[in-house]
Design a protein around this motif. Structure first.
Motif, PDB file in Angstrom:
ATOM      1  N   THR A 164       0.832  -1.201   0.000  1.00 53.03           N
ATOM      2  CA  THR A 164       0.000   0.000   0.000  1.00 53.03           C
ATOM      3  C   THR A 164       0.864   1.247   0.000  1.00 53.03           C
ATOM      4  O   THR A 164       0.601   2.193  -0.750  1.00 53.03           O
ATOM      5  N   ARG A 165       1.875   1.239   0.827  1.00 52.74           N
ATOM      6  CA  ARG A 165       2.762   2.406   0.899  1.00 52.74           C
ATOM      7  C   ARG A 165       3.461   2.635  -0.435  1.00 52.74           C
ATOM      8  O   ARG A 165       3.611   3.767  -0.881  1.00 52.74           O
ATOM      9  N   TRP A 166       3.905   1.581  -1.064  1.00 51.81           N
ATOM     10  CA  TRP A 166       4.587   1.728  -2.345  1.00 51.81           C
ATOM     11  C   TRP A 166       3.653   2.289  -3.407  1.00 51.81           C
ATOM     12  O   TRP A 166       4.055   3.116  -4.216  1.00 51.81           O
ATOM     13  N   ILE A 167       2.415   1.820  -3.410  1.00 54.24           N
ATOM     14  CA  ILE A 167       1.458   2.306  -4.406  1.00 54.24           C
ATOM     15  C   ILE A 167       1.092   3.757  -4.145  1.00 54.24           C
ATOM     16  O   ILE A 167       0.950   4.549  -5.072  1.00 54.24           O
ATOM     17  N   LEU A 168       0.951   4.125  -2.868  1.00 50.64           N
ATOM     18  CA  LEU A 168       0.532   5.485  -2.524  1.00 50.64           C
ATOM     19  C   LEU A 168       1.669   6.500  -2.566  1.00 50.64           C
ATOM     20  O   LEU A 168       1.419   7.706  -2.545  1.00 50.64           O
TER      21      LEU A 168
END
Length: 125
Positions: A2-6
């Protein structure tokens, strides 16, 4: 994930960028979601609300992403307000900050004092 996508792709360190690329290559649903998220983030950060109707349409047609489709459907309920929020440079951040501060003072004083003392603390703080 999630962090990588956001996170903006330029802000990711090289090892995370490579891992994200590998994961997205192996999962087409996650790849489609990442593209929708990045497009939406671009609209929010650069105030391109005029592109929202096209984004909503593409998100609603993503049948393999039901949560994204529901999110787009909810945005459509008050489309004019959302487009204005993503287009105009004004926001209510200062007002929300004051409301948050007053609520914090109220919580600190709960059960300890009456309205008059709360009023004085709000006015003097």
């Amino acid at each position: 994930m999630t962090r990588w996508i956001l996170t903006h792709p330029d802000a990711l360190i090289e090892s995370h960028r490579i891992q994200l690329k590998a994961v997205l290559a192996n999962c087409p649903e996650l790849d489609a979601l990442a593209k929708h998220v990045r497009t939406f983030a671009y609209m929010v950060t650069d105030l391109h609300g005029d592109q929202l109707p096209e984004w909503i349409e593409s998100a609603r047609t993503a049948t393999d992403l039901p949560s994204l489709s529901r999110f787009a459907q909810h945005l459509e309920r008050d489309l004019d307000a959302v487009v204005a929020g993503l287009t105009l440079p004004w926001n209510s951040g200062v007002v929300e900050g004051h409301v948050n501060r007053i609520k914090m003072l109220k919580r600190q004083m709960f059960g300890r004092a009456g309205f008059e003392l709360l009023r004085k603390r709000v006015l003097l703080a």
